[in-house]
Design an enzyme around this catalytic site. Sequence first.
Site, PDB file in Angstrom:
ATOM      1  N   HIS A   1      -3.993   1.341   7.940  1.00  0.00           N
ATOM      2  CA  HIS A   1      -2.664   1.954   7.869  1.00  0.00           C
ATOM      3  C   HIS A   1      -2.650   3.100   6.855  1.00  0.00           C
ATOM      4  O   HIS A   1      -2.156   4.192   7.146  1.00  0.00           O
ATOM      5  CB  HIS A   1      -1.652   0.860   7.482  1.00  0.00           C
ATOM      6  CG  HIS A   1      -0.244   1.326   7.342  1.00  0.00           C
ATOM      7  ND1 HIS A   1       0.726   1.035   8.280  1.00  0.00           N
ATOM      8  CD2 HIS A   1       0.376   2.027   6.367  1.00  0.00           C
ATOM      9  CE1 HIS A   1       1.881   1.552   7.886  1.00  0.00           C
ATOM     10  NE2 HIS A   1       1.689   2.161   6.721  1.00  0.00           N
ATOM     11  N   GLU A   2      -3.213   2.859   5.666  1.00  0.00           N
ATOM     12  CA  GLU A   2      -3.191   3.889   4.619  1.00  0.00           C
ATOM     13  C   GLU A   2      -4.077   5.081   4.976  1.00  0.00           C
ATOM     14  O   GLU A   2      -3.702   6.232   4.734  1.00  0.00           O
ATOM     15  CB  GLU A   2      -3.578   3.292   3.266  1.00  0.00           C
ATOM     16  CG  GLU A   2      -2.657   2.186   2.771  1.00  0.00           C
ATOM     17  CD  GLU A   2      -1.171   2.526   2.799  1.00  0.00           C
ATOM     18  OE1 GLU A   2      -0.794   3.701   2.623  1.00  0.00           O
ATOM     19  OE2 GLU A   2      -0.368   1.591   3.015  1.00  0.00           O
TER      20      GLU A   2
ATOM     21  N   HIS B   1      -2.221   7.324   7.300  1.00  0.00           N
ATOM     22  CA  HIS B   1      -1.278   8.216   6.604  1.00  0.00           C
ATOM     23  C   HIS B   1      -1.979   9.496   6.173  1.00  0.00           C
ATOM     24  O   HIS B   1      -1.415  10.588   6.283  1.00  0.00           O
ATOM     25  CB  HIS B   1      -0.688   7.537   5.359  1.00  0.00           C
ATOM     26  CG  HIS B   1       0.545   6.752   5.618  1.00  0.00           C
ATOM     27  ND1 HIS B   1       1.692   7.290   6.167  1.00  0.00           N
ATOM     28  CD2 HIS B   1       0.818   5.444   5.406  1.00  0.00           C
ATOM     29  CE1 HIS B   1       2.613   6.356   6.271  1.00  0.00           C
ATOM     30  NE2 HIS B   1       2.113   5.222   5.813  1.00  0.00           N
TER      31      HIS B   1
ATOM     32  N   GLN C   1       3.206   9.941   1.174  1.00  0.00           N
ATOM     33  CA  GLN C   1       4.492   9.248   1.220  1.00  0.00           C
ATOM     34  C   GLN C   1       5.371   9.575   0.016  1.00  0.00           C
ATOM     35  O   GLN C   1       6.561   9.267   0.023  1.00  0.00           O
ATOM     36  CB  GLN C   1       4.281   7.741   1.313  1.00  0.00           C
ATOM     37  CG  GLN C   1       3.700   7.320   2.647  1.00  0.00           C
ATOM     38  CD  GLN C   1       3.519   5.827   2.695  1.00  0.00           C
ATOM     39  OE1 GLN C   1       2.503   5.301   2.265  1.00  0.00           O
ATOM     40  NE2 GLN C   1       4.541   5.138   3.226  1.00  0.00           N
TER      41      GLN C   1
ATOM     42  N   GLY D   1       0.848  -1.180   0.000  1.00  0.00           N
ATOM     43  CA  GLY D   1       0.000   0.000   0.000  1.00  0.00           C
ATOM     44  C   GLY D   1       0.885   1.232   0.000  1.00  0.00           C
ATOM     45  O   GLY D   1       2.048   1.177   0.421  1.00  0.00           O
TER      46      GLY D   1
ATOM     47  N   CYS E   1       6.339   0.017   7.369  1.00  0.00           N
ATOM     48  CA  CYS E   1       5.932   1.160   6.553  1.00  0.00           C
ATOM     49  C   CYS E   1       7.065   1.517   5.605  1.00  0.00           C
ATOM     50  O   CYS E   1       8.232   1.501   6.005  1.00  0.00           O
ATOM     51  CB  CYS E   1       5.619   2.341   7.476  1.00  0.00           C
ATOM     52  SG  CYS E   1       5.083   3.833   6.619  1.00  0.00           S
ATOM     53  N   LEU E   2       6.724   1.850   4.380  1.00  0.00           N
ATOM     54  CA  LEU E   2       7.748   2.250   3.421  1.00  0.00           C
ATOM     55  C   LEU E   2       8.463   3.525   3.855  1.00  0.00           C
ATOM     56  O   LEU E   2       9.582   3.773   3.432  1.00  0.00           O
ATOM     57  CB  LEU E   2       7.121   2.449   2.031  1.00  0.00           C
ATOM     58  CG  LEU E   2       6.563   1.192   1.377  1.00  0.00           C
ATOM     59  CD1 LEU E   2       5.915   1.527   0.040  1.00  0.00           C
ATOM     60  CD2 LEU E   2       7.623   0.132   1.211  1.00  0.00           C
TER      61      LEU E   2
END
Length: 187
Positions: free
Chosen positions: A144-145, A148, A59, A54, A102-103
């Site tokens: 999670h997304e 963000h 991000q 995702g 997380c990226l």
Amino acid sequence: MQRGSIPGGSGSVRPLRLYGDPGLHSPSREAAEEPLAALVEDMFATMYAHHGVGLAAPQIGVPLRLFVYDCPDDEDRRHLGHVLNPRLTSTGGVTVRGPEGCLSLPGLEAATARHDLAVVEGHRVDGTPVRVEGTGYFARCLQHEVDHLDGLLYTDRTTRGRRRRVLRAARRAHWAGATELPPGAWA
């Protein structure tokens, strides 16, 4: 995205914003009527280049309420798509504490409590309404997304001790001090 095309196939990989970038801690704005198909393609390309499931627009430095996903659920069913101006409309089931990464904090993870069921409603970039329901790992991804887009990272949902350990590791990581991870610089 054209029907039958590979998501991200015509996109460009963009630099990832890393922990410490102020844009990751700011709520995103609703997207107005604007052409966003190219952005969605870039987001898929970036997510795949960094081996994610995702990716939220903040991000990559775009403060819009938009995320993409290509994520399995606990039964290994693939869920693929994007949601513009998403709202987390329902969560439920048991609360599961599981590993989450997380990226924007590459290579790090911590046990994070999430609901086992999540429902997100919003639109596709073509204006079509969409309702996405996820269970298990995919429910974790949806929550999670959306976090963000509200200016939260998974570390904001961990216990104080776990958060302290992850942030200590982030300070020691090879990318520490950087605010973005350039294309091709996978951690």
